[in-house]
Scaffold this motif. Structure first.
Motif, PDB file in Angstrom:
ATOM      1  N   PRO A 213      89.285  19.468  49.692  1.00 10.19           N
ATOM      2  CA  PRO A 213      90.395  19.600  48.740  1.00 10.19           C
ATOM      3  C   PRO A 213      91.208  20.885  48.889  1.00 10.19           C
ATOM      4  O   PRO A 213      92.435  20.862  48.808  1.00 10.19           O
ATOM      5  CB  PRO A 213      89.719  19.510  47.380  1.00 10.19           C
ATOM      6  N   GLU A 214      90.542  22.002  49.096  1.00  9.62           N
ATOM      7  CA  GLU A 214      91.256  23.265  49.218  1.00  9.62           C
ATOM      8  C   GLU A 214      90.548  24.177  50.200  1.00  9.62           C
ATOM      9  O   GLU A 214      89.320  24.233  50.247  1.00  9.62           O
ATOM     10  CB  GLU A 214      91.367  23.973  47.861  1.00  9.62           C
TER      11      GLU A 214
ATOM     12  N   ARG B  72      95.679  22.106  51.519  1.00 12.24           N
ATOM     13  CA  ARG B  72      95.175  21.082  50.622  1.00 12.24           C
ATOM     14  C   ARG B  72      94.814  19.831  51.391  1.00 12.24           C
ATOM     15  O   ARG B  72      95.520  19.421  52.320  1.00 12.24           O
ATOM     16  CB  ARG B  72      96.240  20.720  49.573  1.00 12.24           C
ATOM     17  N   ASN B  73      93.690  19.230  51.008  1.00 14.59           N
ATOM     18  CA  ASN B  73      93.273  17.899  51.475  1.00 14.59           C
ATOM     19  C   ASN B  73      93.253  17.771  52.988  1.00 14.59           C
ATOM     20  O   ASN B  73      93.757  16.803  53.567  1.00 14.59           O
ATOM     21  CB  ASN B  73      94.174  16.833  50.855  1.00 14.59           C
TER      22      ASN B  73
ATOM     23  N   LYS C  15      78.969  16.879  49.749  1.00 16.84           N
ATOM     24  CA  LYS C  15      79.144  17.618  48.511  1.00 16.84           C
ATOM     25  C   LYS C  15      80.366  18.531  48.567  1.00 16.84           C
ATOM     26  O   LYS C  15      80.570  19.275  49.509  1.00 16.84           O
ATOM     27  CB  LYS C  15      77.886  18.447  48.215  1.00 16.84           C
ATOM     28  N   GLY C  16      81.170  18.429  47.527  1.00 13.29           N
ATOM     29  CA  GLY C  16      82.337  19.290  47.410  1.00 13.29           C
ATOM     30  C   GLY C  16      83.603  18.734  48.010  1.00 13.29           C
ATOM     31  O   GLY C  16      84.677  19.299  47.839  1.00 13.29           O
ATOM     32  N   ASN C  17      83.497  17.639  48.730  1.00 12.85           N
ATOM     33  CA  ASN C  17      84.678  17.065  49.367  1.00 12.85           C
ATOM     34  C   ASN C  17      85.335  16.002  48.494  1.00 12.85           C
ATOM     35  O   ASN C  17      84.797  15.551  47.501  1.00 12.85           O
ATOM     36  CB  ASN C  17      84.317  16.447  50.725  1.00 12.85           C
TER      37      ASN C  17
ATOM     38  N   ALA D 125      82.245  12.581  49.164  1.00  9.65           N
ATOM     39  CA  ALA D 125      82.055  13.843  48.504  1.00  9.65           C
ATOM     40  C   ALA D 125      82.576  13.639  47.181  1.00  9.65           C
ATOM     41  O   ALA D 125      83.223  14.354  46.550  1.00  9.65           O
ATOM     42  CB  ALA D 125      82.882  14.926  49.034  1.00  9.65           C
ATOM     43  N   VAL D 126      82.469  12.750  46.947  1.00  6.38           N
ATOM     44  CA  VAL D 126      82.872  12.265  45.698  1.00  6.38           C
ATOM     45  C   VAL D 126      81.739  12.539  44.805  1.00  6.38           C
ATOM     46  O   VAL D 126      81.258  11.688  44.183  1.00  6.38           O
ATOM     47  CB  VAL D 126      82.988  10.785  45.800  1.00  6.38           C
TER      48      VAL D 126
END
Length: 257
Positions: free
Chosen positions: A181-182, A200-201, A229-231, A12-13
């Motif tokens: 991430p959140e 978080r994470n 996506k988004g990770n 998700a990078v």
């Protein structure tokens, strides 16, 4: 006090990744990142002693020089609240750590630094002092890891074992970790009922993508299979014992979308 569990009871990078790209090239290379250490927190939304540890992990994640990962476990779900971020794989990783660290049981909140030392994850001073004590020593992260995008492929480059570790047996895995991430969860039952907690994470998936024998080596991964996506994602170069249990982390790389 932490809560004790007695046994029995992925890029998700969105490859805006901290990467820089040559406009005329099909290949991009990630900017080197050198974390001082890795903190893995085993936590649960159903554990009333975990929120302080979740806050400590959030602080570490915000620092930028620590790979901070939260593994939500599922074995406290019976207390009245099913952890929305938990997975059996996270619980299994913790149990394997318990065997490797010679612990009789698992508990929450448990923080493990560089795969070497464990402690109460709510003890900010102990976690940060352990990170600092291991950084730059044989107990720190000594093997370089970098990434680059090549068309539809992600190439992970792992350096060679440093001189001060040569002579030791090397049996290590390159582990890919996908995380959110959140996230904020409103907890409606159990020990943390009525609380809204930001996490978080939180780890979604753990996957071994290759083996490393101490020599510099590159690994290729198909981008389409790994990108969420988004990770965010992390790579851990981690020793394993003869039973496949996780051990010392020799190198790490992490990035958010």
């Amino acid at each position: 006090m932490f809560r004790l569990w007695i046994p029995g009871h992925f890029l998700a990078v969105a490859l805006g990744l901290l990467a820089f790209t040559d406009p005329g090239s099909a290949e991009s290379t990630s900017r080197p990142v050198g974390p001082i250490g890795v903190v893995e927190l085993f936590t649960s939304q159903g554990c009333n002693s975990c929120p302080p540890a979740d806050a400590v992990l959030g602080e570490l994640a915000a620092r930028g020089d620590v790979v901070a990962l939260a593994y939500h476990v599922d074995y406290w779900d019976y207390l009245g609240w099913r952890d929305a971020l938990a997975s059996p794989a996270n619980s299994e990783r913790q149990r394997k750590y318990a065997g490797a660290l010679q612990r009789a049981s698992v508990y929450t909140p448990q923080a493990i630094v560089n795969g070497r030392r464990d402690m109460n994850g709510a003890d900010r001073g102990k976690v940060t002092s352990t990170l600092a004590a291991l950084a730059g020593t044989v107990g720190g992260l000594q093997v370089d890891i970098s990434l680059k995008e090549r068309g539809d492929t992600i190439v992970v480059s792992v350096g060679s074992i440093p001189e001060n570790l040569k002579g030791e047996p090397v049996n290590a895995h390159l582990v890919f970790v996908d995380y959110t991430p959140e996230s904020t969860v409103d907890i409606r039952a159990g020990e943390n009922r009525g609380r809204s907690i930001q996490y978080r994470n939180a780890v979604n998936r753990i996957q071994t993508i290759g083996m490393w024998d101490g020599a510099a080596k590159s690994f290729e991964m198909p981008k389409a299979e790994l990108v969420q996506k988004g990770n965010g994602c992390a790579l851990l170069l981690q020793r394993v014992d003869k039973d496949g249990r996780p051990g010392a982390i020799l190198g790490a790389f992490a990035m958010n979308p």
